[in-house]
Design an enzyme around this catalytic site. Structure first.
Site, mmCIF file in Angstrom:
data_model
loop_
_atom_site.group_PDB
_atom_site.id
_atom_site.type_symbol
_atom_site.label_atom_id
_atom_site.label_comp_id
_atom_site.label_asym_id
_atom_site.label_seq_id
_atom_site.Cartn_x
_atom_site.Cartn_y
_atom_site.Cartn_z
ATOM 1 N N CYS A 259 0.815 -1.231 0.000
ATOM 2 C CA CYS A 259 0.000 0.000 0.000
ATOM 3 C C CYS A 259 0.847 1.279 0.000
ATOM 4 O O CYS A 259 0.896 1.999 -0.989
ATOM 5 C CB CYS A 259 -0.942 0.027 1.208
ATOM 6 N N ARG A 260 1.513 1.567 1.124
ATOM 7 C CA ARG A 260 2.189 2.859 1.268
ATOM 8 C C ARG A 260 3.534 2.949 0.565
ATOM 9 O O ARG A 260 3.782 3.896 -0.199
ATOM 10 C CB ARG A 260 2.364 3.192 2.763
HETATM 11 P P1 4NP Z 1 1.247 -1.341 3.854
HETATM 12 O O1 4NP Z 1 -0.221 -1.847 4.280
HETATM 13 O O2 4NP Z 1 2.142 -1.636 5.043
HETATM 14 O O3 4NP Z 1 1.061 0.109 3.612
HETATM 15 O O4 4NP Z 1 1.617 -2.139 2.622
HETATM 16 C C1 4NP Z 1 -0.490 -3.146 4.711
HETATM 17 C C2 4NP Z 1 -0.676 -4.133 3.780
HETATM 18 C C3 4NP Z 1 -0.989 -5.417 4.188
HETATM 19 C C4 4NP Z 1 -1.110 -5.683 5.536
HETATM 20 C C5 4NP Z 1 -0.917 -4.706 6.463
HETATM 21 C C6 4NP Z 1 -0.596 -3.422 6.048
HETATM 22 N N1 4NP Z 1 -1.463 -6.989 5.945
HETATM 23 O O5 4NP Z 1 -1.646 -7.183 7.175
HETATM 24 O O6 4NP Z 1 -1.580 -7.895 5.133
#
Ligand code: 4NP
Length: 150
Positions: free
Chosen positions: A14-15
């Site tokens: 995501c981020r």
């Molecule tokens: P990110 O968001 O850290 O911004 O990529 C997430 C994506 C997946 C998960 C948690 C946060 N997950 O628990 O699968």
């Protein structure tokens, strides 16, 4: 030698893929290499989240070429700057560092801007609004980083 910047979040779907795509769009790729990684391995090999792909596309940035990977200790020697999205990413990454120099490479992404908020919130469990919000924060920080590095 290129300056190397690594963007890190938890899932790398995501981020940090947004941060990678946005910073790449603002810097000279002959001088600056940008990559991203996650502290967790849940989504290794996957494309970014559809909602990240879609908000990036809205602003003319294509992140469809990215593939999720996990942060590794070797990234400390590979990269000059390691930007993390939140404090939890900070401790996960800093705990893998073996020297003070390595820890000193790690910074909160939003420490580059004065937005009145220190962490990029995790938008994974929210709606599309969260992605727009996160996009704007990351964009401001990347603008500041690009000014420093370019
Ligand atoms: P990110 O968001 O850290 O911004 O990529 C997430 C994506 C997946 C998960 C948690 C946060 N997950 O628990 O699968």
């Amino acid at each position: 030698m290129k300056t190397k910047v690594l963007m890190v979040c938890l899932g790398n779907i995501c981020r940090s893929p947004l941060a990678e795509g946005i910073l790449k769009s603002k810097v000279d790729s002959n001088k600056i290499f940008v990559d991203s990684a996650g502290t967790a391995g849940y989504h290794v090999g996957n494309l970014p989240d559809k909602r990240s792909i879609s908000v990036a596309q809205k602003y003319g940035i294509d992140i469809n070429d990215q593939k999720c990977r996990k942060f590794s200790k070797e990234d400390f020697s590979e990269f000059d700057h390691i930007y993390v999205m939140d404090r939890s990413n900070f401790s996960d990454v800093a705990n893998l560092a073996e020297t003070k120099e390595e820890v000193n490479k790690v910074k909160l992404l939003l420490s580059e801007v004065e937005l009145g908020i220190r962490e990029v919130p995790d938008p994974y469990y929210g709606g599309n609004d969260g992605f727009e919000n996160v996009y704007q924060m990351i964009d401001s920080a990347c603008e500041a980083i690009a000014k420093k590095l370019n």
